[in-house]
Design an enzyme around this catalytic site. Structure first.
Site, mmCIF file in Angstrom:
data_model
loop_
_atom_site.group_PDB
_atom_site.id
_atom_site.type_symbol
_atom_site.label_atom_id
_atom_site.label_comp_id
_atom_site.label_asym_id
_atom_site.label_seq_id
_atom_site.Cartn_x
_atom_site.Cartn_y
_atom_site.Cartn_z
ATOM 1 N N SER A 42 -46.711 22.246 -13.122
ATOM 2 C CA SER A 42 -46.127 20.929 -12.885
ATOM 3 C C SER A 42 -47.202 19.929 -12.429
ATOM 4 O O SER A 42 -48.176 19.712 -13.148
ATOM 5 C CB SER A 42 -44.989 21.058 -11.865
ATOM 6 O OG SER A 42 -44.190 19.904 -11.829
ATOM 7 N N ASP A 129 -36.925 24.352 -19.559
ATOM 8 C CA ASP A 129 -37.515 23.518 -18.513
ATOM 9 C C ASP A 129 -36.903 22.120 -18.594
ATOM 10 O O ASP A 129 -37.072 21.414 -19.590
ATOM 11 C CB ASP A 129 -39.032 23.442 -18.693
ATOM 12 C CG ASP A 129 -39.760 22.812 -17.511
ATOM 13 O OD1 ASP A 129 -39.160 21.958 -16.832
ATOM 14 O OD2 ASP A 129 -40.926 23.181 -17.289
ATOM 15 N N HIS A 164 -38.471 25.692 -15.137
ATOM 16 C CA HIS A 164 -39.670 25.078 -14.573
ATOM 17 C C HIS A 164 -40.218 26.001 -13.492
ATOM 18 O O HIS A 164 -39.743 25.986 -12.349
ATOM 19 C CB HIS A 164 -39.309 23.713 -13.990
ATOM 20 C CG HIS A 164 -40.478 22.870 -13.625
ATOM 21 N ND1 HIS A 164 -41.328 22.325 -14.564
ATOM 22 C CD2 HIS A 164 -40.954 22.453 -12.408
ATOM 23 C CE1 HIS A 164 -42.253 21.614 -13.958
ATOM 24 N NE2 HIS A 164 -42.056 21.687 -12.654
#
Length: 338
Positions: A42, A129, A164
């Site tokens: 991320s 995600d 994610h």
């Protein structure tokens, strides 16, 4: 698991640092700085992209898990939604990002893009995600291709039904989760997917099998020596030291960068003990550096994200950026022993 969750004993701290008073300093070891690599999730993946591109002459490769292309936000947080793939049918434009990188290289602010041609890049985007969607990660792959990374050096994994998260063989949330601690377990081809191993093997080539029970140590060290509080970087960061490195064998460094809301202040030791890097590090003479960013009001970083859009200043994506320089200084210190 308990062997991974302890602090270094005073005796070993003295051995590594020279004295109890110096125990909070980052120790130094023998190694080759040109064998350094980086990975992240991320905002940590955006930072890993920045670090790989800026220091491509001395970085061997990168693992990008749910991250967008270099300089995607162009210093404006208003661009973040596009860079995260959150605007339907409006993906990031990788050609513009390459132009920005070429301009920075021409000014000597980052290494020449030609240095990327020998680097190895792993990119991952889970099909479930919902935080950084695949159209953003597709742009990351396109950026590296346009910047000169050969197809043979670029691995894109985009068919795992993951949310994610950093992916492990057995620890964490269900595979499709998009939730804290942003570590999940997935099966691929009937077996647990070891993302740390996939990243490190792609970068370094064949490695020794990971340790079942790592025998090294996790050291908490004073990160403030490398970054001021105005950087949003935490007071304390961590490094995993395999026994072989502590015993003086030559080692290399992998920098593992957490995502937003994933620092030790939020998820405890999970990122630096349960993501799988230490097991591989233990048998392959890898020091694993876990730098830390915490949420702050000054600078304004309420989610504890790494700076990929300019909250520390407009130079955030070049070598002189405060967070980039801090990581580089920590890597240099780790390998500073004569």
């Amino acid at each position: 698991m308990s062997s991974l969750r302890f602090t270094l004993s005073l005796a070993l701290l003295v051995a590594l640092s020279g004295s109890a008073a110096a125990a909070d300093k980052l120790p130094s070891f023998h190694g080759d700085p040109t064998q350094t690599s980086v990975s992240g999730l991320s905002s940590g993946a955006f930072m890993a992209v920045q670090y790989q591109v800026a220091f491509s002459g001395s970085i061997k490769g990168a693992g990008i898990v749910a991250g967008g292309p270099y300089y995607c936000a162009a210093g404006n947080v208003a661009n973040a939604a596009i860079c995260m793939g959150q605007v339907p049918f409006v993906p990031p434009n990788p050609a513009l990002m390459v132009d920005a990188a070429e301009s920075a290289a021409a000014l000597g602010q980052i290494d020449p893009l030609s240095d990327l041609k020998n680097d190895r890049i792993y990119v991952f985007s889970g099909t479930d995600d919902t935080v950084v969607r695949q159209q953003a990660v597709d742009a990351t792959v396109a950026f590296f291709k346009l910047a000169g990374v050969p197809d043979a050096n670029l691995l894109y994994v985009n068919d795992v039904p993951a949310g994610h998260a950093v992916i492990t063989p057995s620890f964490g949330n269900a595979c499709d989760a998009n939730a804290s601690p942003y570590i999940s377990h997935c099966n691929v081809d009937g077996q647990g997917y070891d993302q740390a191993g996939a990243i490190l093997t792609h970068i370094y080539g064949p490695l020794n099998p990971p340790a079942t029970q790592p025998s090294g140590q996790i050291i908490a060290f004073n990160q403030r020596a490398f970054a001021p509080a105005t950087s949003a970087m935490a007071d304390t960061a961590y490094v995993y030291v395999p026994k072989a490195c502590a015993d003086g064998q030559p080692c290399r460094v992998h920098v593992a960068i957490h995502g937003c809301a994933q620092s030790a202040a939020v998820v405890g030791d999970k990122f630096y003990t349960d993501t799988g890097y230490n097991q591989w590090a233990d048998t392959n003479n890898l020091l694993v550096l876990y730098p830390q960013v915490d949420k702050s009001l000054i600078p304004f970083n309420p989610q504890g994200c790494w700076d990929w859009f300019g909250y520390t200043g407009l130079n955030y994506a070049v070598k002189s950026a405060v967070q980039m320089q801090a990581i580089k200084s920590m890597v240099d210190t780790l390998l500073a022993a004569p």
